[in-house]
Design an enzyme around this catalytic site. Structure first.
Site, PDB file in Angstrom:
ATOM      1  N   LYS A  13       0.699  -1.239   0.120  1.00  0.00           N
ATOM      2  CA  LYS A  13      -0.170  -0.087  -0.164  1.00  0.00           C
ATOM      3  C   LYS A  13       0.874   1.147   0.177  1.00  0.00           C
ATOM      4  CE  LYS A  13      -2.067  -1.257   3.688  1.00  0.00           C
ATOM      5  NZ  LYS A  13      -1.353  -2.506   4.102  1.00  0.00           N
ATOM      6  N   ARG A  88      -9.957   0.081   8.722  1.00  0.00           N
ATOM      7  CA  ARG A  88      -9.236  -1.478   9.115  1.00  0.00           C
ATOM      8  C   ARG A  88     -10.420  -2.369  10.004  1.00  0.00           C
ATOM      9  NH1 ARG A  88      -3.683  -0.236   8.817  1.00  0.00           N
ATOM     10  NH2 ARG A  88      -2.527  -2.165   9.728  1.00  0.00           N
ATOM     11  N   ARG A 127      11.913  -5.290   4.863  1.00  0.00           N
ATOM     12  CA  ARG A 127      11.745  -4.011   4.559  1.00  0.00           C
ATOM     13  C   ARG A 127      12.544  -3.183   5.374  1.00  0.00           C
ATOM     14  NH1 ARG A 127       5.590  -1.922   5.346  1.00  0.00           N
ATOM     15  NH2 ARG A 127       5.781  -2.795   7.560  1.00  0.00           N
ATOM     16  N   ARG A 160      11.065  -1.110  11.037  1.00  0.00           N
ATOM     17  CA  ARG A 160       9.991  -0.918  12.039  1.00  0.00           C
ATOM     18  C   ARG A 160       9.972  -1.755  12.961  1.00  0.00           C
ATOM     19  NH1 ARG A 160       4.678   0.356   8.282  1.00  0.00           N
ATOM     20  NH2 ARG A 160       3.676  -1.190   9.773  1.00  0.00           N
ATOM     21  N   ARG A 171      -0.230  -9.152  13.400  1.00  0.00           N
ATOM     22  CA  ARG A 171      -0.742  -8.330  12.484  1.00  0.00           C
ATOM     23  C   ARG A 171      -1.562  -8.894  11.384  1.00  0.00           C
ATOM     24  NH1 ARG A 171       4.430  -5.519  10.777  1.00  0.00           N
ATOM     25  NH2 ARG A 171       3.114  -4.079   9.243  1.00  0.00           N
TER      26      ARG A 171
HETATM   27  P1  AP5 Z   1       4.781  -1.481   1.746  1.00  0.00           P
HETATM   28  O1  AP5 Z   1       4.342  -0.582   0.770  1.00  0.00           O
HETATM   29  O2  AP5 Z   1       5.479  -0.834   2.904  1.00  0.00           O
HETATM   30  O3  AP5 Z   1       3.583  -2.317   2.500  1.00  0.00           O
HETATM   31  P2  AP5 Z   1       2.285  -1.590   3.312  1.00  0.00           P
HETATM   32  O4  AP5 Z   1       1.042  -2.462   2.619  1.00  0.00           O
HETATM   33  O5  AP5 Z   1       2.272  -0.401   3.425  1.00  0.00           O
HETATM   34  O6  AP5 Z   1       2.367  -2.584   4.724  1.00  0.00           O
HETATM   35  P3  AP5 Z   1       2.373  -1.946   6.082  1.00  0.00           P
HETATM   36  O7  AP5 Z   1       3.076  -2.933   7.051  1.00  0.00           O
HETATM   37  O8  AP5 Z   1       3.007  -0.652   6.318  1.00  0.00           O
HETATM   38  O9  AP5 Z   1       0.963  -2.157   6.385  1.00  0.00           O
HETATM   39  P4  AP5 Z   1       0.545  -2.087   7.571  1.00  0.00           P
HETATM   40  O10 AP5 Z   1      -1.297  -1.977   7.346  1.00  0.00           O
HETATM   41  O11 AP5 Z   1       0.412  -3.217   8.671  1.00  0.00           O
HETATM   42  O12 AP5 Z   1       0.914  -0.870   8.644  1.00  0.00           O
HETATM   43  P5  AP5 Z   1       0.428   0.616   9.107  1.00  0.00           P
HETATM   44  O13 AP5 Z   1       1.627   1.389   9.075  1.00  0.00           O
HETATM   45  O14 AP5 Z   1      -0.800   1.025   8.252  1.00  0.00           O
HETATM   46  O15 AP5 Z   1       5.729  -2.902   1.282  1.00  0.00           O
HETATM   47  C1  AP5 Z   1       6.244  -3.874   2.044  1.00  0.00           C
HETATM   48  C2  AP5 Z   1       7.793  -4.469   1.611  1.00  0.00           C
HETATM   49  O16 AP5 Z   1       7.157  -5.113   0.265  1.00  0.00           O
HETATM   50  C3  AP5 Z   1       8.535  -3.175   1.324  1.00  0.00           C
HETATM   51  O17 AP5 Z   1       9.515  -3.681   1.803  1.00  0.00           O
HETATM   52  C4  AP5 Z   1       8.424  -2.969  -0.135  1.00  0.00           C
HETATM   53  O18 AP5 Z   1       9.742  -2.600  -0.701  1.00  0.00           O
HETATM   54  C5  AP5 Z   1       8.141  -4.352  -0.602  1.00  0.00           C
HETATM   55  N1  AP5 Z   1       7.041  -4.336  -1.708  1.00  0.00           N
HETATM   56  C6  AP5 Z   1       5.988  -3.634  -2.229  1.00  0.00           C
HETATM   57  N2  AP5 Z   1       5.202  -4.039  -3.237  1.00  0.00           N
HETATM   58  C7  AP5 Z   1       6.246  -4.975  -3.797  1.00  0.00           C
HETATM   59  C8  AP5 Z   1       6.125  -5.846  -4.958  1.00  0.00           C
HETATM   60  N3  AP5 Z   1       5.120  -5.587  -5.886  1.00  0.00           N
HETATM   61  N4  AP5 Z   1       6.988  -6.770  -5.151  1.00  0.00           N
HETATM   62  C9  AP5 Z   1       8.109  -7.000  -4.359  1.00  0.00           C
HETATM   63  N5  AP5 Z   1       8.105  -6.225  -3.274  1.00  0.00           N
HETATM   64  C10 AP5 Z   1       7.405  -5.283  -3.078  1.00  0.00           C
HETATM   65  O19 AP5 Z   1      -0.089   0.250  10.481  1.00  0.00           O
HETATM   66  C11 AP5 Z   1       0.753   0.004  11.558  1.00  0.00           C
HETATM   67  C12 AP5 Z   1       0.000   0.004  12.743  1.00  0.00           C
HETATM   68  O20 AP5 Z   1      -0.498   1.232  13.237  1.00  0.00           O
HETATM   69  C13 AP5 Z   1      -1.073  -1.201  12.933  1.00  0.00           C
HETATM   70  O21 AP5 Z   1      -0.583  -2.328  13.173  1.00  0.00           O
HETATM   71  C14 AP5 Z   1      -2.064  -0.460  13.928  1.00  0.00           C
HETATM   72  O22 AP5 Z   1      -1.520  -0.606  15.126  1.00  0.00           O
HETATM   73  C15 AP5 Z   1      -2.074   0.893  13.605  1.00  0.00           C
HETATM   74  N6  AP5 Z   1      -2.873   1.481  12.583  1.00  0.00           N
HETATM   75  C16 AP5 Z   1      -2.559   2.277  11.470  1.00  0.00           C
HETATM   76  N7  AP5 Z   1      -3.980   2.273  10.931  1.00  0.00           N
HETATM   77  C17 AP5 Z   1      -4.708   1.931  11.816  1.00  0.00           C
HETATM   78  C18 AP5 Z   1      -6.213   2.147  11.828  1.00  0.00           C
HETATM   79  N8  AP5 Z   1      -6.931   2.586  10.769  1.00  0.00           N
HETATM   80  N9  AP5 Z   1      -6.937   1.618  12.997  1.00  0.00           N
HETATM   81  C19 AP5 Z   1      -6.290   0.979  13.948  1.00  0.00           C
HETATM   82  N10 AP5 Z   1      -4.915   0.887  14.201  1.00  0.00           N
HETATM   83  C20 AP5 Z   1      -4.206   1.540  12.925  1.00  0.00           C
HETATM   84 MG    MG Z   2       2.369   0.979   4.978  1.00  0.00          MG
END
Ligand code: AP5
Ligand code: MG
Length: 213
Positions: A13, A88, A127, A160, A171
Site C-alpha cells: 500500500k 481497517r 523492509r 519498523r 498483524r
Molecule cells: P509496503 O508498501 O511498505 O507495504 P504496506 O502495505 O504499506 O504494509 P504496512 O506494513 O505498512 O501495512 P500495515 O497495514 O501493517 O501498517 P500501517 O503502518 O498501516 O511494502 C512492504 C515491503 O514489500 C517493502 O519492503 C516493499 O519494498 C516491498 N514491496 C512492495 N511492493 C512489492 C512488490 N510488488 N514486489 C516485491 N516487493 C514489494 O499500520 C501499523 C500499525 O498502526 C497497525 O498495526 C496498527 O497498530 C496501527 N494502525 C494504523 N492504521 C490503523 C487503523 N486504521 N486503525 C487502527 N490501528 C491502525
Molecule cells: Mg505502509
C-alpha cells in the site's frame, strides 16, 4: 477522487501510494504514518498508539476515526485523497461513510492489493523505511541505490519495530479477523476492484491506474 488502498500488512500500500498520489495529485494519507509521526513527536496520541502498534493490534476505533476525520478536513484533501491503512474495521468504514454522507460525498474506489501470506512475511522481514518521508524499500526486491539511504531525499533507512516475526504474525491475524470483512462491505457497494499485488511494482502500479481510470 476519494480512493482507499486496501490490503494486508506488507501488501504494498505504502509503496504504491507514494507514486499514485503524485499521478492523481491527491494527498497520501496513511494512518500508520500519522501514528508514527505523532510518536516521534512524543504526543499523547503517539504514546497511546504505540502500545497497540507494538503488539500488532489496532488502535481503538474512536481515536483512529477522530484523527482521520481531522486529517481529511484539511484544505489539501478537499478534492480527494488516497487512504492507506484506513479503514481497517467495519466500524471505521461505517464512520467514514457517515462523515462523507453529511457532505454529500462518497468513497469513489476501493482497490484491494491482494498478496499471499508467505509473500507478505517475506516482504515485511526485508523492509527498510525512510525515517524522513516513509518511503518503503526491500533489501532484495526493491533496494535503495545507496545502502541505508533513501533515493528520494537521502534520509536514513530503518526497520519498523512491528516488523519482528511474532508481531507480523499477530498483524496478519488481525487483518484476517477485523479488516478482511471490508472486502464484502465494499463489494456490496460495487466499488471494489481486486489487483494482483504479487507482480513487479511497476505492473501493480499500472493495474491500479487502469482500475482508477
Ligand atoms: P509496503 O508498501 O511498505 O507495504 P504496506 O502495505 O504499506 O504494509 P504496512 O506494513 O505498512 O501495512 P500495515 O497495514 O501493517 O501498517 P500501517 O503502518 O498501516 O511494502 C512492504 C515491503 O514489500 C517493502 O519492503 C516493499 O519494498 C516491498 N514491496 C512492495 N511492493 C512489492 C512488490 N510488488 N514486489 C516485491 N516487493 C514489494 O499500520 C501499523 C500499525 O498502526 C497497525 O498495526 C496498527 O497498530 C496501527 N494502525 C494504523 N492504521 C490503523 C487503523 N486504521 N486503525 C487502527 N490501528 C491502525
Ligand atoms: Mg505502509
Amino acid at each position: 477522487m476519494r480512493i482507499i488502498l486496501l490490503g494486508a500488512p506488507g501488501a504494498g500500500k505504502g509503496t504504491q501510494a507514494a507514486t499514485l498520489h503524485e499521478h492523481l495529485n491527491a494527498p497520501h494519507i496513511a494512518t500508520g504514518d500519522l501514528f508514527r509521526a505523532a510518536l516521534s513527536q512524543g504526543t499523547p496520541l503517539g504514546l497511546e498508539a504505540k502500545s497497540y502498534m507494538d503488539r500488532g493490534e489496532l488502535v481503538p476505533d474512536d481515536v483512529t476515526v477522530r484523527m482521520l476525520l481531522e486529517r481529511i478536513s484539511q484544505p489539501d484533501a478537499a478534492d480527494g485523497y488516497i487512504l492507506d491503512g484506513f479503514p481497517r474495521s467495519l466500524a471505521q468504514a461505517e464512520a467514514l461513510d457517515e462523515a462523507l454522507k453529511s457532505h454529500n460525498e462518497t468513497v469513489d474506489k476501493v482497490l484491494l492489493v491482494d498478496v499471499s501470506e508467505d509473500e507478505l512475511v517475506r516482504r515485511l522481514s526485508g523492509r527498510w523505511i525512510c525515517r524522513a518521508c516513509q518511503t518503503p524499500y526491500h533489501a532484495v526486491s526493491n533496494p535503495p541505490k545507496t545502502e541505508g539511504m533513501c533515493d528520494a531525499d537521502g534520509g536514513e533507512l530503518y526497520q519498523r519495530d512491528d516488523d519482528k516475526p511474532e508481531t507480523v504474525r499477530n498483524r496478519l491475524g488481525v487483518y484476517r479477523d477485523q479488516t478482511a470483512p471490508l472486502i464484502d462491505y465494499y463489494t456490496a457497494q460495487e466499488i471494489l476492484t481486486s489487483i494482483n499485488g504479487e507482480q513487479e511494482i511497476d505492473v501493480v502500479r499500472a493495474d491500479l491506474l487502469a482500475a482508477i481510470n
